[in-house]
Design a protein around this motif. Structure first.
Motif, PDB file in Angstrom:
ATOM      1  N   ILE A  14     -17.689 -42.416 -35.947  1.00 17.66           N
ATOM      2  CA  ILE A  14     -16.732 -42.722 -34.891  1.00 17.66           C
ATOM      3  C   ILE A  14     -16.913 -44.202 -34.590  1.00 17.66           C
ATOM      4  O   ILE A  14     -17.990 -44.641 -34.182  1.00 17.66           O
ATOM      5  CB  ILE A  14     -16.947 -41.862 -33.634  1.00 17.66           C
ATOM      6  N   VAL A  15     -15.864 -44.969 -34.861  1.00 19.34           N
ATOM      7  CA  VAL A  15     -15.881 -46.424 -34.684  1.00 19.34           C
ATOM      8  C   VAL A  15     -15.261 -46.710 -33.317  1.00 19.34           C
ATOM      9  O   VAL A  15     -14.127 -46.295 -33.059  1.00 19.34           O
ATOM     10  CB  VAL A  15     -15.099 -47.130 -35.811  1.00 19.34           C
ATOM     11  N   THR A  16     -15.998 -47.421 -32.464  1.00 17.00           N
ATOM     12  CA  THR A  16     -15.542 -47.663 -31.098  1.00 17.00           C
ATOM     13  C   THR A  16     -15.538 -49.151 -30.768  1.00 17.00           C
ATOM     14  O   THR A  16     -16.257 -49.943 -31.381  1.00 17.00           O
ATOM     15  CB  THR A  16     -16.451 -46.942 -30.078  1.00 17.00           C
ATOM     16  N   THR A  17     -14.729 -49.493 -29.771  1.00 20.75           N
ATOM     17  CA  THR A  17     -14.727 -50.832 -29.196  1.00 20.75           C
ATOM     18  C   THR A  17     -14.405 -50.714 -27.717  1.00 20.75           C
ATOM     19  O   THR A  17     -13.808 -49.732 -27.278  1.00 20.75           O
ATOM     20  CB  THR A  17     -13.715 -51.772 -29.890  1.00 20.75           C
ATOM     21  N   GLN A  34     -19.763 -53.526 -23.122  1.00 17.79           N
ATOM     22  CA  GLN A  34     -18.755 -52.530 -22.732  1.00 17.79           C
ATOM     23  C   GLN A  34     -18.182 -51.755 -23.915  1.00 17.79           C
ATOM     24  O   GLN A  34     -17.072 -51.210 -23.838  1.00 17.79           O
ATOM     25  CB  GLN A  34     -17.636 -53.165 -21.891  1.00 17.79           C
ATOM     26  N   VAL A  35     -18.944 -51.680 -25.010  1.00 22.03           N
ATOM     27  CA  VAL A  35     -18.540 -50.901 -26.184  1.00 22.03           C
ATOM     28  C   VAL A  35     -19.200 -49.520 -26.089  1.00 22.03           C
ATOM     29  O   VAL A  35     -20.419 -49.431 -25.885  1.00 22.03           O
ATOM     30  CB  VAL A  35     -18.961 -51.603 -27.494  1.00 22.03           C
ATOM     31  N   PRO A  36     -18.420 -48.438 -26.234  1.00 22.00           N
ATOM     32  CA  PRO A  36     -19.002 -47.096 -26.173  1.00 22.00           C
ATOM     33  C   PRO A  36     -19.953 -46.816 -27.340  1.00 22.00           C
ATOM     34  O   PRO A  36     -19.652 -47.115 -28.491  1.00 22.00           O
ATOM     35  CB  PRO A  36     -17.786 -46.171 -26.252  1.00 22.00           C
ATOM     36  N   VAL A  37     -21.106 -46.231 -26.977  1.00 21.14           N
ATOM     37  CA  VAL A  37     -22.131 -45.847 -27.936  1.00 21.14           C
ATOM     38  C   VAL A  37     -22.389 -44.352 -27.724  1.00 21.14           C
ATOM     39  O   VAL A  37     -22.526 -43.901 -26.588  1.00 21.14           O
ATOM     40  CB  VAL A  37     -23.423 -46.661 -27.727  1.00 21.14           C
ATOM     41  N   LEU A  38     -22.468 -43.594 -28.810  1.00 14.50           N
ATOM     42  CA  LEU A  38     -22.614 -42.141 -28.750  1.00 14.50           C
ATOM     43  C   LEU A  38     -24.086 -41.738 -28.799  1.00 14.50           C
ATOM     44  O   LEU A  38     -24.756 -41.929 -29.818  1.00 14.50           O
ATOM     45  CB  LEU A  38     -21.843 -41.494 -29.910  1.00 14.50           C
ATOM     46  N   ARG A  39     -24.564 -41.188 -27.683  1.00  9.94           N
ATOM     47  CA  ARG A  39     -25.934 -40.660 -27.656  1.00  9.94           C
ATOM     48  C   ARG A  39     -26.025 -39.481 -28.625  1.00  9.94           C
ATOM     49  O   ARG A  39     -25.095 -38.700 -28.750  1.00  9.94           O
ATOM     50  CB  ARG A  39     -26.288 -40.164 -26.251  1.00  9.94           C
ATOM     51  N   GLY A  40     -27.154 -39.361 -29.301  1.00 10.51           N
ATOM     52  CA  GLY A  40     -27.349 -38.250 -30.218  1.00 10.51           C
ATOM     53  C   GLY A  40     -26.786 -38.488 -31.608  1.00 10.51           C
ATOM     54  O   GLY A  40     -26.902 -37.622 -32.473  1.00 10.51           O
ATOM     55  N   ALA A  41     -26.166 -39.646 -31.819  1.00  4.04           N
ATOM     56  CA  ALA A  41     -25.655 -39.953 -33.158  1.00  4.04           C
ATOM     57  C   ALA A  41     -26.821 -40.131 -34.118  1.00  4.04           C
ATOM     58  O   ALA A  41     -27.931 -40.503 -33.714  1.00  4.04           O
ATOM     59  CB  ALA A  41     -24.799 -41.220 -33.131  1.00  4.04           C
ATOM     60  N   LEU A  42     -26.577 -39.885 -35.372  1.00  2.97           N
ATOM     61  CA  LEU A  42     -27.588 -40.067 -36.413  1.00  2.97           C
ATOM     62  C   LEU A  42     -28.049 -41.521 -36.435  1.00  2.97           C
ATOM     63  O   LEU A  42     -29.229 -41.818 -36.483  1.00  2.97           O
ATOM     64  CB  LEU A  42     -26.971 -39.665 -37.750  1.00  2.97           C
ATOM     65  N   THR A  43     -27.085 -42.426 -36.373  1.00  2.72           N
ATOM     66  CA  THR A  43     -27.346 -43.860 -36.315  1.00  2.72           C
ATOM     67  C   THR A  43     -26.223 -44.519 -35.526  1.00  2.72           C
ATOM     68  O   THR A  43     -25.074 -44.110 -35.631  1.00  2.72           O
ATOM     69  CB  THR A  43     -27.371 -44.479 -37.736  1.00  2.72           C
ATOM     70  N   THR A  44     -26.577 -45.540 -34.746  1.00  4.69           N
ATOM     71  CA  THR A  44     -25.556 -46.392 -34.126  1.00  4.69           C
ATOM     72  C   THR A  44     -25.839 -47.815 -34.565  1.00  4.69           C
ATOM     73  O   THR A  44     -26.985 -48.264 -34.583  1.00  4.69           O
ATOM     74  CB  THR A  44     -25.562 -46.298 -32.590  1.00  4.69           C
ATOM     75  N   LEU A  45     -24.766 -48.505 -34.962  1.00  2.00           N
ATOM     76  CA  LEU A  45     -24.859 -49.891 -35.415  1.00  2.00           C
ATOM     77  C   LEU A  45     -23.867 -50.698 -34.588  1.00  2.00           C
ATOM     78  O   LEU A  45     -22.653 -50.541 -34.733  1.00  2.00           O
ATOM     79  CB  LEU A  45     -24.533 -49.982 -36.905  1.00  2.00           C
ATOM     80  N   GLU A  46     -24.379 -51.532 -33.701  1.00  2.00           N
ATOM     81  CA  GLU A  46     -23.558 -52.300 -32.773  1.00  2.00           C
ATOM     82  C   GLU A  46     -23.522 -53.755 -33.200  1.00  2.00           C
ATOM     83  O   GLU A  46     -24.529 -54.297 -33.642  1.00  2.00           O
ATOM     84  CB  GLU A  46     -24.151 -52.221 -31.366  1.00  2.00           C
TER      85      GLU A  46
END
Length: 168
Positions: free
Chosen positions: A20-23, A106-118
Motif C-alpha cells: 500500500i503506497v501512501t502519501t 504527515q505521510v500515513p504509515v501502516l502499523r503491523g506491515a511486514l516492512t515500511t519504507l519512508e
C-alpha cells in the motif's frame, strides 16, 4: 488475443509482494495498492513504484513529494482490498481504519506491515500509461511475519521461514 492482453496474462504469473503506497501533505492524503514496486539500488537506498497516470493519486503523489511503501503482511489482505478500490470504501474512510499513523511528514504509515519504507521522491519518469516514481528511502521498519503476495490474480500468503527442499 492482443499483445497487451498476453502481456497482462504473463504478468499475472509474476508473483509479487502486495504494497500500500501512501502519501500525505498539502495536496492531500491518499494511498493505493500496488505490486509494481522494485528495489533499484542500496546506495542511496532507492525503490521504484509504477502508478497509472489515470489514477487520481498520481498527481497527489507528485505534489506531496513523499511516499511510504507499506509492504503488507498476510493479515492485511482486507486493507489491501480497500486501497485497491475493491470494497467501495472512500479514501478518507480507509485511513480511519485501525493501524494507520502519520509520520513526521504527515505521510500515513501502516502499523503491523511486514516492512515500511519512508522517503522522498527523488525522480519521476513517464513510461506509456504509467509514471515511475523513484523513492529515496529515509526510514525503514521491518517485522518477521508472513507475507501477502499476489499471484495469478489472487491474494496468497507466503509463510516466513519455510524453505523449499532440494531435489534428491
Amino acid at each position: 488475443m492482443s499483445l497487451q492482453q498476453e502481456f497482462r496474462n504473463a504478468m499475472s504469473k509474476l508473483a509479487a509482494a502486495v504494497n500500500i503506497v501512501t502519501t500525505g501533505g498539502d495536496a492531500g492524503t491518499v494511498g493505493i495498492t500496488a505490486t509494481a514496486v522494485c528495489s533499484v539500488t542500496d546506495s542511496p537506498a532507492t525503490l521504484l513504484v509504477c502508478v497509472n497516470r489515470n489514477s487520481a493519486s498520481n498527481e497527489i503523489f507528485k505534489k506531496n513529494g513523499r511516499l511510504c511503501i507499506n509492504v503488507c503482511a498476510s493479515e492485511q489482505q482486507e486493507m489491501s482490498k480497500h486501497f485497491a478500490g475493491m470494497t467501495g470504501l472512500e479514501m478518507s474512510e480507509r485511513f480511519k481504519l485501525p493501524g494507520w499513523h502519520l509520520n513526521e511528514h504527515q505521510v500515513p504509515v501502516l502499523r503491523g506491515a511486514l516492512t515500511t519504507l519512508e522517503g522522498k521522491i527523488s525522480d519521476t519518469t513517464e513510461v506509456g500509461t504509467h509514471t515511475v516514481f523513484f523513492l529515496e528511502v529515509e526510514a525503514i521498519a521491518t517485522q518477521d511475519k508472513d507475507a501477502l503476495m499476489y499471484f495469478d490474480r489472487q491474494f496468497m500468503e507466503l509463510k516466513a521461514n519455510v524453505k523449499v527442499s532440494e531435489a534428491a
